[in-house]
Design an enzyme around this catalytic site. Structure first.
Site, PDB file in Angstrom:
ATOM      1  N   ASP A  15       0.828  -1.210   0.000  1.00  0.00           N
ATOM      2  CA  ASP A  15       0.000   0.000   0.000  1.00  0.00           C
ATOM      3  C   ASP A  15       0.861   1.259   0.000  1.00  0.00           C
ATOM      4  O   ASP A  15       0.669   2.167   0.813  1.00  0.00           O
ATOM      5  CB  ASP A  15      -0.940   0.008   1.213  1.00  0.00           C
ATOM      6  CG  ASP A  15      -1.635  -1.312   1.444  1.00  0.00           C
ATOM      7  OD1 ASP A  15      -2.042  -1.945   0.465  1.00  0.00           O
ATOM      8  OD2 ASP A  15      -1.760  -1.718   2.625  1.00  0.00           O
ATOM      9  N   GLU A 195     -11.228  -0.702  -3.873  1.00  0.00           N
ATOM     10  CA  GLU A 195     -10.504  -0.128  -2.743  1.00  0.00           C
ATOM     11  C   GLU A 195      -9.272   0.616  -3.252  1.00  0.00           C
ATOM     12  O   GLU A 195      -9.011   0.677  -4.458  1.00  0.00           O
ATOM     13  CB  GLU A 195     -10.091  -1.218  -1.755  1.00  0.00           C
ATOM     14  CG  GLU A 195      -9.078  -2.215  -2.308  1.00  0.00           C
ATOM     15  CD  GLU A 195      -8.721  -3.322  -1.325  1.00  0.00           C
ATOM     16  OE1 GLU A 195      -9.454  -3.517  -0.348  1.00  0.00           O
ATOM     17  OE2 GLU A 195      -7.690  -3.996  -1.561  1.00  0.00           O
TER      18      GLU A 195
END
Length: 316
Positions: A15, A195
């Protein structure tokens, strides 16, 4: 001419988020394998981030509503202060709540966010009390926006993408607006997921990249876009790609690219695509706990219509 196969910039950092600030530094944060803290580093170049010393900006408490699985931090400079937005779950002993993430923010008013004191600002409440994560913020025409992923119990799947205005850097204003939900076959492999949104402005458009499906080799990225003069809170102004714009490269063994961010090269103009991916598929146990999602960086290309061309995750 043979393709040059990309190597990770930073290993075992998922991420990834890289931000180029006006002070001339690049700032980096990401999910650490232990999911127990928010780690920051900075450097004068993107390449130098790999060896830059790290600083723990915030470490999770042992118990409580935000004491497990610290996921997907992002560092932003909003309204004169530094903010990190992240998701966290309640204490592990309440097992059925382990994946009941909510979103939080911390603030630092020091010029250098690797120094000074980080203040816990509390939960960023969307008005919907369900699983949510992966918040990002962006300014457009003088308005600060919040963009994130959240579950809606009335919609099939694990998470959708929402947008809202912000009245402060830690409070949203108004009702969340649904921008995208999992619907295409490449968005529902393993899990029904939208997402990890990230925003890019160029060529008269606002682009939102996002990730879909399970976090194994099925993980892939899609794209939304709207005219920069449109009302960004109107779902009708957004166009969604029918096919993924970035996906596993089986030829070169780079799997599940996603959860990206955008930054700029040292020339100040070239857009750089920042993302994580794995270099193998034989994951032992739950993919969540596998640490081998690595940070990659490559230039983003553009076509004759001003649309981004992501290419392969394995090559420049």
């Amino acid at each position: 001419m043979q393709d040059t196969i990309l190597k990770p910039l930073i290993e075992q950092r998922a991420d990834p988020y890289i931000y180029k600030h006006t002070d001339g530094y690049y700032y980096f944060t990401a999910s650490v394998p232990q999911y127990d803290r928010i780690e920051l580093r900075r450097a004068k170049t993107i390449a130098e981030l790999a060896a830059a010393p790290t600083v723990d900006a915030w470490i999770k408490p042992d118990t409580g509503p935000y004491s497990e699985l610290i996921w997907a931090p992002e560092l932003h400079f909003n309204m004169g202060a530094w903010y990190v937005y992240f998701a966290a779950a309640p204490s592990r002993e309440i097992k059925y709540k382990l994946f009941q993430h909510r979103m939080y923010a911390i603030r630092n008013t020091n010029a250098n966010p690797l120094e000074g004191t980080w203040e816990f600002m509390g939960q960023v409440d969307t008005g919907i009390d369900t699983f949510c994560l992966d918040a990002t913020t962006f300014n457009h025409n003088g308005q600060l926006y919040y963009l994130w992923a959240q579950k809606d119990n009335e919609i099939e799947g694990n998470s959708n993408l929402y947008i809202a205005k912000m009245k402060t850097p830690w409070q949203i204003e108004g009702k969340p607006v649904l921008l995208s939900k999992p619907e295409h076959d490449w968005e529902i492999r393993g899990f029904w997921v939208n997402e990890g949104p990230s925003v890019l402005r160029r060529n008269g458009k606002i682009f939102i990249s996002y990730s879909a499906s399970a976090t194994d080799e099925n993980y892939a990225m899609g794209l939304l876009w709207a005219d920069e003069n449109a009302d960004l809170l109107d779902p009708a102004v957004w166009t969604k790609s029918r096919e993924p714009v970035f996906r596993t490269c089986y030829d070169h063994g780079i799997y599940g690219p996603g959860h990206n961010s955008f930054t700029y090269a040292e020339d100040g103009d070239t857009v750089m695509l920042v993302y994580h991916a794995r270099t193998y598929t034989e994951i032992v146990g739950d993919p969540l706990w596998n640490p081998d999602r690595h940070t990659f960086v490559k230039p983003l290309r553009w076509d004759e219509n001003g649309m981004p061309v992501f290419g392969r995750p394995s090559t420049l």
